[in-house]
Design an enzyme around this catalytic site. Structure first.
Site, short mmCIF file in Angstrom:
data_model
loop_
_atom_site.label_atom_id
_atom_site.label_comp_id
_atom_site.label_asym_id
_atom_site.label_seq_id
_atom_site.Cartn_x
_atom_site.Cartn_y
_atom_site.Cartn_z
N CYS A 1 0.99 -1.23 0.04
CA CYS A 1 0.01 -0.06 0.04
C CYS A 1 0.77 1.35 -0.01
O CYS A 1 0.61 2.27 -0.57
CB CYS A 1 -0.93 -0.11 1.36
SG CYS A 1 -0.24 -0.53 2.54
N HIS B 1 -2.73 6.29 4.63
CA HIS B 1 -1.31 6.38 5.08
C HIS B 1 -0.93 7.78 4.44
O HIS B 1 -1.34 8.13 3.30
CB HIS B 1 -0.60 5.47 4.20
CG HIS B 1 -0.73 3.91 4.63
ND1 HIS B 1 -1.29 3.61 5.98
CD2 HIS B 1 -0.17 2.70 4.06
CE1 HIS B 1 -1.34 2.09 5.91
NE2 HIS B 1 -0.51 1.73 4.98
O1 25A Z 1 0.88 -11.58 4.60
P1 25A Z 1 0.67 -10.30 4.16
O2 25A Z 1 0.58 -10.11 2.84
O3 25A Z 1 1.67 -9.12 4.74
O4 25A Z 1 -0.82 -9.91 4.74
C1 25A Z 1 -1.03 -9.96 6.19
C2 25A Z 1 -2.44 -9.45 6.33
O5 25A Z 1 -2.51 -8.07 6.01
C3 25A Z 1 -3.64 -7.80 5.25
C4 25A Z 1 -4.91 -8.83 5.49
O6 25A Z 1 -5.64 -8.89 6.69
C5 25A Z 1 -3.86 -10.08 5.72
O7 25A Z 1 -4.25 -11.06 6.52
N1 25A Z 1 -3.32 -7.40 3.99
C6 25A Z 1 -3.09 -8.01 2.95
N2 25A Z 1 -2.77 -7.43 1.94
C7 25A Z 1 -2.98 -6.08 2.52
C8 25A Z 1 -2.98 -4.84 1.71
N3 25A Z 1 -2.52 -4.59 0.46
C9 25A Z 1 -3.63 -5.99 3.84
N4 25A Z 1 -3.85 -4.89 4.41
C10 25A Z 1 -3.92 -3.73 3.82
N5 25A Z 1 -3.43 -3.59 2.60
P2 25A Z 1 -7.29 -8.41 6.66
O8 25A Z 1 -7.63 -8.29 8.10
O9 25A Z 1 -7.55 -7.56 5.83
O10 25A Z 1 -7.71 -9.97 6.09
C11 25A Z 1 -7.79 -11.09 6.66
C12 25A Z 1 -8.60 -11.87 5.81
O11 25A Z 1 -7.90 -13.17 5.44
C13 25A Z 1 -9.01 -14.10 5.88
N6 25A Z 1 -8.16 -15.40 6.14
C14 25A Z 1 -7.28 -15.44 7.28
N7 25A Z 1 -6.83 -16.84 7.30
C15 25A Z 1 -7.66 -17.46 6.34
C16 25A Z 1 -8.30 -16.72 5.65
N8 25A Z 1 -9.11 -16.95 4.53
C17 25A Z 1 -9.21 -18.21 4.39
N9 25A Z 1 -8.49 -19.07 4.85
C18 25A Z 1 -7.51 -18.99 5.97
N10 25A Z 1 -7.04 -19.81 6.56
C19 25A Z 1 -9.85 -13.46 7.03
O12 25A Z 1 -11.00 -14.27 7.38
C20 25A Z 1 -9.95 -12.27 6.47
O13 25A Z 1 -11.06 -12.27 5.82
P3 25A Z 1 -11.32 -14.73 8.84
O14 25A Z 1 -12.52 -15.78 8.42
O15 25A Z 1 -10.10 -15.33 9.51
O16 25A Z 1 -11.59 -13.73 9.68
C21 25A Z 1 -13.01 -13.33 9.77
C22 25A Z 1 -13.02 -12.56 11.11
O17 25A Z 1 -12.55 -13.22 11.86
C23 25A Z 1 -11.63 -12.35 13.02
N11 25A Z 1 -10.33 -13.29 13.22
C24 25A Z 1 -9.23 -13.24 12.52
N12 25A Z 1 -8.28 -14.04 13.19
C25 25A Z 1 -9.03 -14.40 14.15
C26 25A Z 1 -10.28 -13.94 14.35
N13 25A Z 1 -11.01 -14.19 15.19
C27 25A Z 1 -10.70 -15.24 16.23
N14 25A Z 1 -9.46 -15.58 16.28
C28 25A Z 1 -8.57 -15.43 15.31
N15 25A Z 1 -7.26 -15.99 15.43
C29 25A Z 1 -11.22 -11.18 12.08
O18 25A Z 1 -11.10 -9.96 12.70
C30 25A Z 1 -12.23 -11.08 11.03
O19 25A Z 1 -13.32 -10.39 11.29
O1 L14 Z 2 2.63 -5.87 2.21
O2 L14 Z 2 0.53 -3.30 8.02
O3 L14 Z 2 0.63 -5.30 1.53
O4 L14 Z 2 0.42 -1.37 7.15
C1 L14 Z 2 0.11 -4.34 3.88
C2 L14 Z 2 -0.24 -3.70 5.34
C3 L14 Z 2 2.06 -4.76 4.71
C4 L14 Z 2 1.85 -4.38 6.03
C5 L14 Z 2 1.44 -5.40 2.47
C6 L14 Z 2 0.53 -2.70 7.28
C7 L14 Z 2 1.00 -5.19 3.73
C8 L14 Z 2 0.90 -3.18 5.81
#
Ligand code: 25A
Ligand code: L14
Length: 335
Positions: free
Chosen positions: A128, A245
């Site tokens: 982002c 941001h």
């Molecule tokens: O690894 P990276 O690439 O750095 O990315 C890490 C994280 O950054 C966010 C995104 O979080 C990601 O998980 N992200 C990624 N790219 C981004 C970007 N460009 C970015 N953020 C900003 N800019 P997120 O919160 O947006 O999305 C998380 C989603 O992923 C689903 N998910 C997780 N594990 C999964 C899965 N889907 C399929 N299979 C899996 N194994 C997650 O769904 C969410 O849609 P969910 O069902 O896990 O969560 C639904 C609700 O449940 C809560 N929750 C989450 N974890 C837990 C939980 N509740 C209880 N216990 C938990 N451990 C969540 O709050 C949600 O409401």
């Molecule tokens: O690589 O936590 O797209 O603000 C995006 C969310 C990295 C971390 C990515 C954050 C993530 C970032």
């Protein structure tokens, strides 16, 4: 022509935004398949006036899907993108899993749409902080060739997902109410009323002293701009802001470029809106950028310490242009 779309991570901060943007831009959808972890399976979500039920993501989730939008973190993408490709889908992946792979285009439509056709089933959506930076750098690079960029970020908690927004709100409330013993689950230190020079919140630091977020900005900027000669250094900082941001950016160019020329260039560049009226104390603000599509640029001035230097302030909604909107713009080009 309408297509079948899957959203992986549909219940997350980015997933929710995907649905808002797909609906408002009238993306031509035949079937919309909402996928998330087992925790969210069965959850009901309204889309275009119809109820959709979230399904658990499995390797069989992608039958007949044309475009799969992934935003569930890098480990989920690594595991499931191959199944989606095998089923014939093209994936637009928001995670960091494939961004630096040589055969994966890393795309910001305002900058390098021409890289999209090189894909082999997956197109990566950049980090982002990098997206909003390169949208503003590109016109300046074309006009004056950028030699070096020094950027410091002020990043919203929503980048770390819905749980992070919740932690900021609860911590701020507990401090204001004078309560002690608030239990943090996500951030390594107090984020309410504080500033943390560390992103992400765990396993951030690399052997060179940078964080992984900082090195994403360094490496992804060069790849998207298609120019490895641009030198980039970054300090990425978490601030107690919910959405958008902000970035302080210093640019050194090969050719001299004035602040007036930068303003003129950026005022006609795609995806940019200039807000720069010091006399009226007008400049981009995170609170104003939230929910908007543009990259906002202001405080444009010539660097008093360099011959060919420009300083500016760049703000954009990290969940929209920084994630969901950019990915959907890529998907629109795919159609
Ligand atoms: O690894 P990276 O690439 O750095 O990315 C890490 C994280 O950054 C966010 C995104 O979080 C990601 O998980 N992200 C990624 N790219 C981004 C970007 N460009 C970015 N953020 C900003 N800019 P997120 O919160 O947006 O999305 C998380 C989603 O992923 C689903 N998910 C997780 N594990 C999964 C899965 N889907 C399929 N299979 C899996 N194994 C997650 O769904 C969410 O849609 P969910 O069902 O896990 O969560 C639904 C609700 O449940 C809560 N929750 C989450 N974890 C837990 C939980 N509740 C209880 N216990 C938990 N451990 C969540 O709050 C949600 O409401
Ligand atoms: O690589 O936590 O797209 O603000 C995006 C969310 C990295 C971390 C990515 C954050 C993530 C970032």
């Amino acid at each position: 022509m309408s297509v079948n779309i899957a959203v992986v991570g549909a219940t997350g901060a980015v997933g929710e935004e995907f649905l808002r943007i797909l609906e408002s831009r009238k993306f031509p959808i035949n079937e919309l398949r909402l996928l998330a972890s087992r925790r969210s399976a069965g959850k009901k979500i309204q889309f275009c006036g119809k109820e959709h039920i979230v399904q658990e993501l499995t390797k069989n989730s992608f039958k007949d899907i044309k475009i799969a939008l992934f935003s569930a973190g890098a480990s989920i993408s690594r595991e499931y993108v191959p199944y989606a490709i095998e089923s014939g889908a093209v994936c637009v992946d928001n995670s960091s899993a494939f961004r630096m792979d040589d055969d994966v285009p890393l795309v910001v439509p305002e900058v390098n749409t021409h890289d999209i056709p090189k894909h082999h089933g997956v197109i990566a959506n950049p980090n982002c902080s990098t997206i909003q930076l390169v949208v503003a750098l590109k016109p300046i690079h074309d006009a004056a060739k950028i030699k070096r960029v020094v950027v410091s970020t002020y990043q919203a908690v929503s980048g770390a997902g819905l749980k992070a927004i919740d932690e900021l709100e609860k911590e701020a409330k507990s401090i204001l109410e004078g309560k002690e013993g608030f239990q943090r689950k996500l951030f390594p230190h107090q984020i309410a009323f504080n500033v943390l020079p560390q992103i992400p919140q765990s396993n951030a630091f690399l052997p060179n002293g940078y964080t992984s977020e900082e090195m994403k900005m360094v490496n992804e900027t060069k790849k998207i701009m298609g120019d490895n000669s641009i030198r980039v250094t970054a300090t990425t900082v978490r601030v107690p802001v919910v959405r958008s941001h902000s970035e302080s950016v210093n640019i050194e160019t090969e050719k001299k470029i004035t602040a007036a020329e930068v303003k003129r260039l950026l005022s006609t560049a795609p995806g940019i809106q200039i807000i720069d009226d010091p006399a009226k104390q007008l400049y981009p603000l995170a609170t104003d950028a939230a929910g908007k599509d543009e990259v906002f640029v202001g405080r444009i001035r010539e660097d008093v310490s360099l011959d060919n230097g420009i300083d500016m302030w760049i703000v954009s909604d990290n969940i929209r242009k920084g994630a969901a909107l950019n990915a959907i713009q890529i998907a629109e080009k795919l159609l």
